[in-house]
Design a protein around this motif. Structure first.
Motif, PDB file in Angstrom:
ATOM      1  N   GLN A   1       0.852  -1.183   0.000  1.00  0.00           N
ATOM      2  CA  GLN A   1       0.000   0.000   0.000  1.00  0.00           C
ATOM      3  C   GLN A   1       0.892   1.239   0.000  1.00  0.00           C
ATOM      4  OE1 GLN A   1      -2.392   2.386  -0.574  1.00  0.00           O
ATOM      5  NE2 GLN A   1      -3.804   0.845   0.264  1.00  0.00           N
ATOM      6  N   LEU A   2       0.876   1.988  -1.083  1.00  0.00           N
ATOM      7  CA  LEU A   2       1.750   3.155  -1.217  1.00  0.00           C
ATOM      8  C   LEU A   2       1.035   4.472  -0.970  1.00  0.00           C
ATOM      9  CD1 LEU A   2       3.754   2.080  -4.401  1.00  0.00           C
ATOM     10  CD2 LEU A   2       4.437   1.843  -2.001  1.00  0.00           C
ATOM     11  N   ASN A   3      -0.266   4.437  -0.967  1.00  0.00           N
ATOM     12  CA  ASN A   3      -1.046   5.662  -0.835  1.00  0.00           C
ATOM     13  C   ASN A   3      -1.194   6.058   0.635  1.00  0.00           C
ATOM     14  OD1 ASN A   3      -2.605   7.847  -1.628  1.00  0.00           O
ATOM     15  ND2 ASN A   3      -4.521   6.659  -1.492  1.00  0.00           N
ATOM     16  N   ILE A   4      -0.044   6.312   1.257  1.00  0.00           N
ATOM     17  CA  ILE A   4      -0.009   6.630   2.681  1.00  0.00           C
ATOM     18  C   ILE A   4       0.364   8.100   2.851  1.00  0.00           C
ATOM     19  CG2 ILE A   4       1.081   6.097   4.906  1.00  0.00           C
ATOM     20  CD1 ILE A   4      -0.607   3.811   3.819  1.00  0.00           C
ATOM     21  N   PRO A   5      -0.410   8.859   3.613  1.00  0.00           N
ATOM     22  CA  PRO A   5      -0.080  10.279   3.809  1.00  0.00           C
ATOM     23  C   PRO A   5       1.199  10.467   4.604  1.00  0.00           C
ATOM     24  CG  PRO A   5      -1.867   9.624   5.279  1.00  0.00           C
ATOM     25  CD  PRO A   5      -1.627   8.470   4.348  1.00  0.00           C
ATOM     26  N   SER A   6       1.891  11.552   4.352  1.00  0.00           N
ATOM     27  CA  SER A   6       3.084  11.883   5.134  1.00  0.00           C
ATOM     28  C   SER A   6       2.674  12.241   6.558  1.00  0.00           C
ATOM     29  CB  SER A   6       3.820  13.066   4.499  1.00  0.00           C
ATOM     30  OG  SER A   6       4.248  12.730   3.197  1.00  0.00           O
ATOM     31  N   TRP A   7       3.642  12.181   7.454  1.00  0.00           N
ATOM     32  CA  TRP A   7       3.373  12.555   8.844  1.00  0.00           C
ATOM     33  C   TRP A   7       2.992  14.033   8.914  1.00  0.00           C
ATOM     34  CZ3 TRP A   7       2.779   9.986  13.297  1.00  0.00           C
ATOM     35  CH2 TRP A   7       2.797  10.730  14.495  1.00  0.00           C
ATOM     36  N   ASN A   8       1.954  14.332   9.652  1.00  0.00           N
ATOM     37  CA  ASN A   8       1.459  15.699   9.761  1.00  0.00           C
ATOM     38  C   ASN A   8       1.946  16.337  11.055  1.00  0.00           C
ATOM     39  OD1 ASN A   8       0.092  18.099   9.648  1.00  0.00           O
ATOM     40  ND2 ASN A   8      -1.954  17.217   9.899  1.00  0.00           N
ATOM     41  N   ALA A   9       2.891  17.258  10.930  1.00  0.00           N
ATOM     42  CA  ALA A   9       3.424  17.957  12.106  1.00  0.00           C
ATOM     43  C   ALA A   9       2.957  19.411  12.140  1.00  0.00           C
ATOM     44  CB  ALA A   9       4.944  17.908  12.091  1.00  0.00           C
ATOM     45  N   LYS A  10       1.919  19.728  11.373  1.00  0.00           N
ATOM     46  CA  LYS A  10       1.430  21.098  11.300  1.00  0.00           C
ATOM     47  C   LYS A  10       0.933  21.578  12.661  1.00  0.00           C
ATOM     48  CE  LYS A  10      -1.744  24.045   8.679  1.00  0.00           C
ATOM     49  NZ  LYS A  10      -2.802  24.079   7.638  1.00  0.00           N
ATOM     50  N   GLY A  11       1.321  22.779  13.021  1.00  0.00           N
ATOM     51  CA  GLY A  11       0.836  23.380  14.259  1.00  0.00           C
ATOM     52  C   GLY A  11       1.617  23.004  15.498  1.00  0.00           C
ATOM     53  N   THR A  12       2.721  22.267  15.322  1.00  0.00           N
ATOM     54  CA  THR A  12       3.511  21.876  16.488  1.00  0.00           C
ATOM     55  C   THR A  12       4.770  22.716  16.587  1.00  0.00           C
ATOM     56  OG1 THR A  12       4.661  20.153  15.220  1.00  0.00           O
ATOM     57  CG2 THR A  12       2.676  19.499  16.417  1.00  0.00           C
ATOM     58  N   LEU A  13       5.242  22.916  17.805  1.00  0.00           N
ATOM     59  CA  LEU A  13       6.423  23.723  18.067  1.00  0.00           C
ATOM     60  C   LEU A  13       7.437  22.918  18.879  1.00  0.00           C
ATOM     61  CD1 LEU A  13       4.582  26.995  19.169  1.00  0.00           C
ATOM     62  CD2 LEU A  13       5.608  26.558  16.934  1.00  0.00           C
ATOM     63  N   ALA A  14       8.679  23.383  18.852  1.00  0.00           N
ATOM     64  CA  ALA A  14       9.696  22.721  19.672  1.00  0.00           C
ATOM     65  C   ALA A  14       9.358  22.929  21.145  1.00  0.00           C
ATOM     66  CB  ALA A  14      11.068  23.303  19.362  1.00  0.00           C
ATOM     67  N   PRO A  15       9.526  21.896  21.981  1.00  0.00           N
ATOM     68  CA  PRO A  15       9.201  22.046  23.403  1.00  0.00           C
ATOM     69  C   PRO A  15      10.113  23.061  24.068  1.00  0.00           C
ATOM     70  CG  PRO A  15      10.367  19.983  23.019  1.00  0.00           C
ATOM     71  CD  PRO A  15      10.039  20.554  21.669  1.00  0.00           C
ATOM     72  N   LYS A  16       9.521  23.922  24.914  1.00  0.00           N
ATOM     73  CA  LYS A  16      10.304  24.949  25.593  1.00  0.00           C
ATOM     74  C   LYS A  16      10.974  24.411  26.849  1.00  0.00           C
ATOM     75  CE  LYS A  16       7.343  28.717  23.938  1.00  0.00           C
ATOM     76  NZ  LYS A  16       6.432  29.828  24.328  1.00  0.00           N
ATOM     77  N   GLU A  17      10.361  23.395  27.464  1.00  0.00           N
ATOM     78  CA  GLU A  17      10.885  22.875  28.723  1.00  0.00           C
ATOM     79  C   GLU A  17      10.875  21.341  28.712  1.00  0.00           C
ATOM     80  OE1 GLU A  17       9.817  26.071  32.126  1.00  0.00           O
ATOM     81  OE2 GLU A  17       8.124  24.869  31.410  1.00  0.00           O
ATOM     82  N   LEU A  18      12.047  20.749  28.553  1.00  0.00           N
ATOM     83  CA  LEU A  18      12.144  19.285  28.567  1.00  0.00           C
ATOM     84  C   LEU A  18      11.861  18.713  29.952  1.00  0.00           C
ATOM     85  CD1 LEU A  18      15.223  18.615  26.259  1.00  0.00           C
ATOM     86  CD2 LEU A  18      12.811  18.204  25.760  1.00  0.00           C
ATOM     87  N   VAL A  19      11.919  19.578  30.979  1.00  0.00           N
ATOM     88  CA  VAL A  19      11.640  19.111  32.330  1.00  0.00           C
ATOM     89  C   VAL A  19      10.216  18.558  32.446  1.00  0.00           C
ATOM     90  CG1 VAL A  19      10.797  21.329  33.231  1.00  0.00           C
ATOM     91  CG2 VAL A  19      11.887  19.682  34.788  1.00  0.00           C
ATOM     92  N   LEU A  20       9.315  19.028  31.571  1.00  0.00           N
ATOM     93  CA  LEU A  20       7.949  18.512  31.595  1.00  0.00           C
ATOM     94  C   LEU A  20       7.928  17.022  31.288  1.00  0.00           C
ATOM     95  CD1 LEU A  20       6.088  21.371  29.661  1.00  0.00           C
ATOM     96  CD2 LEU A  20       6.186  21.019  32.136  1.00  0.00           C
ATOM     97  N   ILE A  21       8.836  16.586  30.414  1.00  0.00           N
ATOM     98  CA  ILE A  21       8.916  15.173  30.044  1.00  0.00           C
ATOM     99  C   ILE A  21       9.649  14.376  31.118  1.00  0.00           C
ATOM    100  CG2 ILE A  21       9.822  13.535  28.346  1.00  0.00           C
ATOM    101  CD1 ILE A  21       9.497  15.744  26.228  1.00  0.00           C
ATOM    102  N   THR A  22      10.824  14.860  31.533  1.00  0.00           N
ATOM    103  CA  THR A  22      11.631  14.108  32.487  1.00  0.00           C
ATOM    104  C   THR A  22      10.940  13.984  33.850  1.00  0.00           C
ATOM    105  OG1 THR A  22      12.848  16.130  33.071  1.00  0.00           O
ATOM    106  CG2 THR A  22      13.792  14.723  31.375  1.00  0.00           C
ATOM    107  N   HIS A  23      10.264  15.049  34.280  1.00  0.00           N
ATOM    108  CA  HIS A  23       9.596  14.996  35.578  1.00  0.00           C
ATOM    109  C   HIS A  23       8.403  14.034  35.538  1.00  0.00           C
ATOM    110  CE1 HIS A  23       8.522  16.364  39.575  1.00  0.00           C
ATOM    111  NE2 HIS A  23       7.273  16.512  39.179  1.00  0.00           N
TER     112      HIS A  23
END
Length: 519
Positions: A415-437
């Motif tokens: 199956q080749l008719n697969i859409p690309s990953w949609n990253a629209k509207g996302t930004l780089a995280p400002k604080e990685l501490v949110l993930i680690t904590h």
């Protein structure tokens, strides 16, 4: 877009064996292996004890079957147990032909060890680094296959299924897998990694707990991806804790003191020097892992101590070093001489007995999606895995899955008719501490409420706290650029939810699941 006939996600014993076999059986087809770290970084590499297999006249298939059923508290699928035990010798001979080396005694016969839960000596081993040796041999074999391509440092984000084509999918409708969205950790590009058949061999979930023998990559990615894709998941309440991980307060993962050390004759003692496991089971230190872990947990709660001891001081020092050189060297590196000093140990999360439901060929309920190894639920282990049955399961199911899928690969369309990953509207995280904590808090929740001993109150508290973490992490996931750290956190929360929710529905004590309200 990256294409292949076979996509393998994971690079432990199950994934590599499967890749070798489908590549050999289909020389005109391509096999892509993706792994989120280096190809040898997996649970297999850290497996010390060995592989359980019946190899001599002093043992029998029935004995191995009986031991497996007893350890699994008879929640095993008996037909699966029989298949794995009886097919084991052929699979072992195969990896020996591929170059895996196992220890032999002076008479030239294999030096078979004995571990907890086994009624006979049937553990094939390579010193105390059996998994490392098996992984080495498999990677050497992989290197000779021209149609196998390895993508290191590539992180699978999600499986590609019918819902990516705009089709409505639920847990009761037919669903197909077409590959996965994969993040290249170096370029930060998310690829559509497409295949006719996709295999999940992503290993364990140990990093959901504070103390674990699993490497940092063991974040349950395959199970979590499969769950989001509407695959059936079961027996997640059965998390096996290894009784004897080396106690080092700040270590992650915890160094494993192999089951084989107790099989060799080591004792477990409390701080008073007493051998206390016999109070729980007449087999003492050689009882199955769930029983020994629960006995240690109870002793620690009564004494208030942080660890118990593994006593090897009465064992022959020369033989001990011969069999366990890496364990000896590790202990010596932190100032402990196992021939004279007791080794401080604690139970640590070690193995997921449940996972993605599969049939006897490794097939999930999603068409063209297979799962084998620790991320799968085959029915072999029941409520608690018998020591050294895990590497064996990976070998047997890799063979069965490869044989089955090779019969149908020519009839499957890409199956080749697969859409690309949609990253629209996302930004780089400002604080990685949110993930680690959040990851730290998650480990505390699971370790305090959902470890060896549980209760209804602990289960409900865990569910309420996980709901908060789920909502916060989904908000972060939907608003920021994808990273492996964020995806791992998301997957760990999914794994935690599956463990807790399935534990809440089991109103009996079986194997690795022990709830004080059902004593």
């Amino acid at each position: 877009m990256i294409q292949s006939d076979f996509l393998v996600i994971g690079s432990g014993i199950a994934g590599l064996t499967y890749a070798i076999k489908v590549a050999a059986q289909n020389p005109d087809k391509t096999v892509n292996i993706i792994t989120k770290n280096k190809i040898d970084e997996c649970n297999t590499k850290y497996a010390q004890g060995g592989i359980a297999v019946v190899l001599n006249q002093h043992d029998s298939f029935q004995s191995h079957v009986d031991d497996t059923l007893l350890a699994g508290d008879n929640l095993n699928d008996k037909s699966v147990v029989k298949i794995v035990v009886e097919e084991a010798p052929a699979r072992i001979n195969e990896i020996i032909e591929w170059g895996a080396s196992f220890d032999k005694s002076q008479n030239g016969e294999y030096d078979l060890g004995k571990e907890g839960g086994h009624s006979a000596n049937r553990i094939l081993h390579h010193k105390d680094i059996t998994g490392y040796e098996v992984e080495r041999a498999l990677l050497q074999k992989i290197a000779t296959a021209p149609n196998i391509h390895v993508y290191e440092h590539h992180y699978a984000i999600d499986l590609i299924t019918d819902h990516h084509l705009g089709l409505s999918v639920n847990r009761f409708s037919e669903n197909h897998c077409y590959g996965a969205y994969v993040l290249d950790n170096k370029t930060k590009i998310i690829h559509r990694t497409l295949a006719k058949v996709t295999l999940l061999a992503t290993g364990g979930i140990g990093q959901v707990y504070i103390h674990t023998t699993n490497p940092n990559v063991a974040t349950g990615d395959g199970i979590a991806m499969a769950y989001r894709a509407k695959a059936k998941i079961s027996d997640m309440e059965f998390v096996q804790f290894h009784p004897t991980a080396l106690y080092e307060p700040d270590a992650s993962p915890n160094f494993l003191i192999s089951e084989a050390v107790r099989g060799f004759g080591a004792y477990i003692r409390n701080v008073k020097g007493e051998r206390f496991v016999f109070k729980t089971d007449e087999r003492g230190e050689l009882a199955s892992r769930d029983i020994v872990s629960q006995a240690i947990d109870k002793e620690l709660k009564v004494s208030g101590e942080r660890f118990v001891y593994l006593d090897c001081t009465h064992l022959d020092a020369v033989d001990f070093y011969k069999h366990f050189p890496n364990i000896y060297d590790k202990c010596k590196s932190i100032g402990i001489d196992p021939t004279h000093d007791f080794i401080p140990v604690i139970p640590a999360a070690h193995y997921m007995c449940g996972g993605i439901n599969v049939d006897k060929k490794g097939r999930t309920n999603i068409t063209n999606l297979l799962a084998i190894g620790e991320c799968s639920r085959t029915g072999l282990h029941g409520a608690n895995r018998l020591a050294s049955n895990s590497l064996l399961e990976g070998l047997v199911y890799a063979h069965r899955a490869a044989e089955e899928v090779s019969k149908s690969i020519n009839s499957i369309e890409m199956q080749l008719n697969i859409p690309s990953w949609n990253a629209k509207g996302t930004l780089a995280p400002k604080e990685l501490v949110l993930i680690t904590h959040s990851r730290k808090e998650l480990k505390i929740i699971m370790s305090d409420y959902m470890a060896i001993v549980r209760s209804n109150v602990r289960i409900q508290r865990a569910l309420r706290r996980l709901e908060i973490h789920y909502k916060e992490t989904e908000d972060l996931y939907n608003s920021t650029v994808i990273s492996p750290q964020l995806c791992e956190l998301r997957n760990l929360i999914t794994i935690a939810y599956l463990i807790v929710s399935q534990a809440s529905r089991r109103h009996e004590n079986k194997g690795a699941h022990f709830n004080v309200d059902f004593v």
